[in-house]
Scaffold this motif. Sequence first.
Motif, short mmCIF file in Angstrom:
data_model
loop_
_atom_site.label_atom_id
_atom_site.label_comp_id
_atom_site.label_asym_id
_atom_site.label_seq_id
_atom_site.Cartn_x
_atom_site.Cartn_y
_atom_site.Cartn_z
N LYS A 105 0.84 -1.21 0.00
CA LYS A 105 0.00 0.00 0.00
C LYS A 105 0.88 1.26 0.00
CE LYS A 105 -3.75 2.41 0.30
NZ LYS A 105 -4.32 2.83 -0.97
N ILE A 106 1.94 1.24 0.78
CA ILE A 106 2.86 2.38 0.80
C ILE A 106 3.48 2.59 -0.58
CG2 ILE A 106 5.06 3.22 1.74
CD1 ILE A 106 4.26 1.77 4.38
N LEU A 107 3.94 1.50 -1.19
CA LEU A 107 4.53 1.58 -2.53
C LEU A 107 3.52 2.10 -3.53
CD1 LEU A 107 6.77 1.08 -4.61
CD2 LEU A 107 5.95 -1.29 -4.75
N GLU A 108 2.31 1.57 -3.47
CA GLU A 108 1.26 2.01 -4.39
C GLU A 108 1.00 3.50 -4.26
OE1 GLU A 108 -3.01 0.24 -5.74
OE2 GLU A 108 -2.72 0.52 -3.59
N ASP A 109 0.93 4.00 -3.03
CA ASP A 109 0.70 5.43 -2.80
C ASP A 109 1.83 6.27 -3.38
OD1 ASP A 109 -1.66 4.78 -1.51
OD2 ASP A 109 -0.83 5.04 0.52
N VAL A 110 3.07 5.83 -3.21
CA VAL A 110 4.23 6.56 -3.75
C VAL A 110 4.15 6.61 -5.27
CG1 VAL A 110 6.74 6.42 -4.08
CG2 VAL A 110 5.76 6.14 -1.80
N LEU A 111 3.83 5.46 -5.89
CA LEU A 111 3.78 5.41 -7.35
C LEU A 111 2.63 6.24 -7.91
CD1 LEU A 111 4.65 1.63 -7.88
CD2 LEU A 111 6.15 3.61 -8.18
N VAL A 112 1.48 6.21 -7.26
CA VAL A 112 0.35 7.03 -7.72
C VAL A 112 0.69 8.50 -7.60
CG1 VAL A 112 -2.03 7.72 -7.18
CG2 VAL A 112 -1.44 5.29 -7.31
N GLN A 113 1.31 8.88 -6.49
CA GLN A 113 1.71 10.28 -6.30
C GLN A 113 2.70 10.71 -7.37
OE1 GLN A 113 0.35 12.40 -4.17
NE2 GLN A 113 1.64 14.05 -4.93
N MET A 114 3.60 9.81 -7.71
CA MET A 114 4.59 10.09 -8.75
C MET A 114 3.90 10.32 -10.10
SD MET A 114 7.90 7.75 -9.32
CE MET A 114 8.73 7.69 -10.88
N VAL A 115 2.91 9.49 -10.41
CA VAL A 115 2.16 9.64 -11.67
C VAL A 115 1.42 10.97 -11.68
CG1 VAL A 115 0.18 8.75 -12.97
CG2 VAL A 115 1.93 7.19 -12.15
N VAL A 116 0.74 11.27 -10.59
CA VAL A 116 -0.05 12.51 -10.51
C VAL A 116 0.85 13.73 -10.66
CG1 VAL A 116 -1.46 13.92 -8.96
CG2 VAL A 116 -1.92 11.48 -9.18
N GLU A 117 1.96 13.75 -9.97
CA GLU A 117 2.87 14.90 -10.04
C GLU A 117 3.49 15.05 -11.42
OE1 GLU A 117 5.71 14.48 -6.90
OE2 GLU A 117 4.22 14.88 -5.34
N ASP A 118 3.86 13.92 -12.04
CA ASP A 118 4.53 13.98 -13.33
C ASP A 118 3.57 14.36 -14.46
OD1 ASP A 118 7.03 13.60 -14.83
OD2 ASP A 118 5.87 12.04 -15.85
N SER A 119 2.32 13.99 -14.31
CA SER A 119 1.39 14.24 -15.41
C SER A 119 0.42 15.38 -15.10
CB SER A 119 0.63 12.96 -15.76
OG SER A 119 0.10 12.36 -14.63
N ALA A 120 0.80 16.23 -14.16
CA ALA A 120 -0.06 17.37 -13.81
C ALA A 120 -0.23 18.33 -14.98
CB ALA A 120 0.52 18.10 -12.61
N ASP A 121 0.76 18.39 -15.88
CA ASP A 121 0.70 19.30 -17.02
C ASP A 121 -0.11 18.73 -18.18
OD1 ASP A 121 2.32 20.96 -15.54
OD2 ASP A 121 4.17 20.24 -16.47
N CYS A 122 -0.51 17.47 -18.08
CA CYS A 122 -1.29 16.85 -19.16
C CYS A 122 -2.70 17.43 -19.20
CB CYS A 122 -1.39 15.34 -18.96
SG CYS A 122 0.18 14.52 -19.13
N GLU A 123 -3.38 17.19 -20.30
CA GLU A 123 -4.75 17.70 -20.47
C GLU A 123 -5.69 17.19 -19.39
OE1 GLU A 123 -5.96 16.54 -24.36
OE2 GLU A 123 -4.34 17.63 -25.33
N ASP A 124 -5.58 15.90 -19.07
CA ASP A 124 -6.50 15.31 -18.09
C ASP A 124 -5.90 15.23 -16.69
OD1 ASP A 124 -4.67 13.32 -18.41
OD2 ASP A 124 -6.13 11.73 -18.82
N GLY A 125 -4.74 15.84 -16.47
CA GLY A 125 -4.11 15.82 -15.16
C GLY A 125 -3.56 14.47 -14.76
N GLY A 126 -3.36 13.60 -15.73
CA GLY A 126 -2.78 12.29 -15.46
C GLY A 126 -3.80 11.21 -15.12
N LYS A 127 -5.08 11.55 -15.25
CA LYS A 127 -6.12 10.59 -14.90
C LYS A 127 -6.05 9.33 -15.78
CE LYS A 127 -9.26 14.02 -13.06
NZ LYS A 127 -10.49 14.78 -13.26
N THR A 128 -5.68 9.49 -17.03
CA THR A 128 -5.60 8.34 -17.93
C THR A 128 -4.54 7.36 -17.46
OG1 THR A 128 -6.28 9.73 -19.79
CG2 THR A 128 -5.23 7.63 -20.31
N VAL A 129 -3.39 7.88 -17.07
CA VAL A 129 -2.30 7.01 -16.62
C VAL A 129 -2.68 6.34 -15.29
CG1 VAL A 129 0.14 6.89 -16.00
CG2 VAL A 129 -0.60 8.44 -17.80
#
Length: 173
Positions: free
Chosen positions: A90-114
């Motif tokens: 669960k800790i790893l999953e939270d870190v990876l999701v946060q990483m996706v959200v932060e990295d794809s914040a500039d995308c059109e959908d805010g990284g929701k697709t990823v």
Amino acid sequence: MMEAANAKSAESETEKKIGEVILQLAQETEYLALKERQNYSPILKKWNTIAAAVAALTLNNCYGHVLKQYLSEMTTSITVEVVLVLQRAKILEDVLVQMVVEDSADCEDGGKTVVREMVPFEVESTIMIRIRKWIDESLHKGKECLERAKESKVSFSLFPTNITGGRTQYLCI
């Protein structure tokens, strides 16, 4: 009887060692994700704007596959090792999701697709299912013990004995 106990002990020890390996793998996967984000993603962003998100997605899917395999090979009941592995997952999953959200914040959908492409580890539901299974197994064992006790019931006879003070005590034979 001793052989069965030794076999069960050896199996428990093996499960514990495998759990430790899976815990270490989660820790190293998190470390790898952070290193990737720090060292490689800045360079790869020239070609793919969500390089860190793709890396996190890949690591999530790889660890998820290993976790699923581990859980399928462990007993269906709950053990300390399984809970520790699930908590770390669960800790790893939270870190990876946060990483996706932060990295794809500039995308059109805010990284929701990823994020939608990330297969969740379903830690809470897995723990609840295993707890429910453990409770059912425990109740079944208790019921079996009660049935055996009823079947092996010994007939007791009660004989009254007098005690000073006017009270009667019964002697069970």
